[in-house]
Design a protein around this motif. Structure first.
Motif: not given
Length: 355
Positions: A6, A37, A56, A60, A106, A110, A117, A135
């Motif tokens: 990120h 995050d 998440r 997010h 972001h 993810d 997500m 990841i």
């Protein structure tokens, strides 16, 4: 994705022409790329299950994509007012646009892995999964790392920053997958050489070219992983059907952190989860002999999944399975998420039911 990916995404965006659009533009891009995050702060409260259930989600989802850029822009404008630069002022419109772009990167990154997500939070808790990029992907570190470092001057501070990130990444990889330590160490050395490289005179234009190229190559790499995932998934279904393992109700492919050809998978039919691996193209499906039962409704299962101690885990679980153990007068429910199986089943969450 991991924080390094990120951060490098934001840093490369800042090294392009976008970074010159306003004072504090680089800060908007790097901070924005990491802003969702902020929910990780819950892990420091000691309530890991609560943190797991929150991850998440709110920070997010679609609402956060609107709110976080506004908050970040406000903070940057406040900093600009408190610490003004007489030669250049921050442009609110550009800061808001750049904050929104960076924040959007972001959850997009993810979404690419098997953790998934919740794009629609807080309105709907539905999970979405890309299942195509690990990841922690060393190739993304390498591409984006070179793209950013080639445009930097090799100052003591930059070398120290490289050393800190290298130490942290090696420590994480050593704890999770020590078999990849050598490769990750080699990538770290390559990134150091990119920083120390004495090629053409380093300037903003050179840095922008390398950063733009790195972002394009990373995008192409990610798109190729998505296409390979679709093709490998179709091949797994075809081979499972040829072996009489039908119907496949749900199939999840999990990417290898190094080899784009190698995938592990979880296949669910009406009653069982099966796990295996495949190399695409041309590979044969290798199935594990072990299976797990698909979670079916029962009094024990209803009671266990409502237990407050695993509320966060049950929010996160993707392929639920359980086994009931009765010893003496005690009933325990061992709860698994078959998503985490990589040739052997993961450790279960255990709920002891009250008599």
């Amino acid at each position: 994705m991991d924080p390094l990916a990120h951060t490098l995404t934001g840093a490369n965006l800042a090294a392009t022409r976008l970074g010159g659009k306003s004072r504090l533009a680089a800060a908007a891009l790097v901070i924005g790329a990491n802003a969702p995050d902020i929910d990780a702060i819950l892990y420091f409260t000691g309530h890991r299950d609560l943190a797991l259930g929150f991850r998440r989600g709110w920070t997010h989802g679609v609402l956060a994509l609107v709110v976080l850029p506004l908050i970040l822009t406000g903070l940057l404008l406040l900093y600009d007012r408190l610490r003004p630069d007489p030669e250049r002022r921050a442009d609110p419109k550009w800061l808001l646009l750049l904050s929104a772009i960076a924040t959007l990167t972001h959850p997009t990154l993810d979404w690419l892995n098997t953790y998934g997500m919740r794009w629609l939070m807080p309105f709907r808790p539905t999970w979405f999964y890309g299942d195509s990029v690990n990841i922690m992907d060393p190739w993304i570190w390498l591409i984006l790392g070179i793209g950013w470092l080639v445009g930097r001057r090799p100052t003591i501070a930059m070398v120290a920053l490289w050393a800190i990130f290298t130490f942290l990444i090696l420590r994480i990889v050593g704890g999770r997958a020590p078999e990849y330590l050598v490769l990750v160490a080699m990538i770290a050395v390559i990134l150091l050489l990119a920083l120390l490289w004495r090629g053409p005179a380093r300037n903003a234009r050179l840095g922008a070219r390398f950063a733009t190229t790195a972002l394009i190559v990373t995008t192409l790499y990610i798109c190729s992983r998505l296409l390979i995932n679709a093709a490998a998934g179709a091949e797994v279904e075809r081979q499972l059907e040829a072996r009489g393992i039908v119907p496949v109700r749900v199939l999840m492919l999990s990417p290898h952190p190094i080899d784009p050809r190698a995938w592990s998978f979880v296949a669910r039919n009406d009653d069982l989860y099966r796990v295996g691996t495949i190399e695409w193209p041309g590979g044969e499906v290798e199935l594990s002999e072990e299976t797990l039962p698909v979670a079916k409704e029962s009094p024990e299962w209803r009671a266990a999944r409502r237990d407050p101690s695993i509320r966060g885990f049950m929010t996160w679980v993707r392929f639920p399975s359980y086994v009931i153990e009765r010893t003496g007068g005690e009933t325990r429910v061992l709860i698994y998420d078959a998503r985490r199986a990589t040739g052997s089943w993961p450790s279960p969450r255990i709920v002891t039911l009250k008599p």
